[in-house]
Design a protein around this motif. Sequence first.
Motif: not given
Lengths: 189, 189
Positions: B54-55, B57, B65, B90, B125-126, B130-134
């Motif tokens: 997770c990035r 936020a 991350w 996430a 998903s974020a 979190s800003l983004e999750v991957a």
Amino acid sequence: MKFCSECAGPVSLRVPEGDDRPRYVCDSCCTIHYQNPNIVAGCIAEWEGRILLCRRAIEPRHGLWTLPAGFMELGETTQQAATRETLEEARARVELDALYAVFNLPHINQVYMLFRGRLLGPDFSAGEESLEVALFDRDSVPWDALAFQVVAETLKLYFGEQPGGRYGLYVGDIERLSREPLRYRTRYL
Amino acid sequence: MKFCSECAGPVSLRVPEGDDRPRYVCDSCCTIHYQNPNIVAGCIAEWEGRILLCRRAIEPRHGLWTLPAGFMELGETTQQAATRETLEEARARVELDALYAVFNLPHINQVYMLFRGRLLGPDFSAGEESLEVALFDRDSVPWDALAFQVVAETLKLYFGEQPGGRYGLYVGDIERLSREPLRYRTRYL
Ligand SMILES: [Zn+2]
Ligand SMILES: [Zn+2]
């Protein structure tokens, strides 16, 4: 908790904005006072096939047997806490080999972290919180006089290991099903 | 801590009788206010050989991350905390397989407990923090943009496991050697 530890103002139990559970929040300075579970660190200290137990000189469970274990302090590691408690309660020096068992006790907000280790010598004696300290093998463990369910579970696991085999690592949840009579259920991950 | 949370009286930092270290003790009602380390529970959640990051936020380390992880709450187990944090940060559902790593961070009084697990599906998903999750494999991990040393250590261990082999269980101490420049030393039990 009734008052704010920062400003002495009254606190209310309410859900802060952006949170999803009630916290103690100061009505004056708005400090949020989080509360979290505590770690109890302890040790299975072996000497020539037997392990060290302490008979408690303090409440709760005065007079019953337990593994050396206690609350982890600020600034230390879990291993340092386990080693320190063994020194304090059993006046014994121990070298830790590995983490052996983690037990969640959500009804009292504690997480036990128990390490396997070896006594550095056969020297031990009752610390201030112990009435006596002794070494036990599987057959001599005072199974009916153990202080806590988490101790009974740990000793069952430990003495159930295959001789000469590889030790396991256990994560268990001990749930209190009822208080009178006192009944627990343990489940392992 | 400046005031007693039970009676609002002033507290003093002193060694209570029978204790061996300073505590905040209330001058009025004599309550001893213990302070203890906190558990941060988290998850290495795998899906088809890649793991979820997770990035952030939020501060600290906004934009960097991390593994889904957060403070364990009252009334839950460490596994529930790890699963909840993965869901919150996430929006991912995970089934835990085993405890993988325990890290002591004595300079900030935290103990990380990180579990291995599998996503129940490729849905994530974020969350709000979190800003983004991957998903990342070893080669795609943003090694230079990880939020915390404990995350870097965990990912090094995890991606260093032998393919098809048995996973280890690691207990590490992360010591902060200096703040500027920020330097750490990690030692394993
Ligand atoms: Zn306040
Ligand atoms: Zn007081």
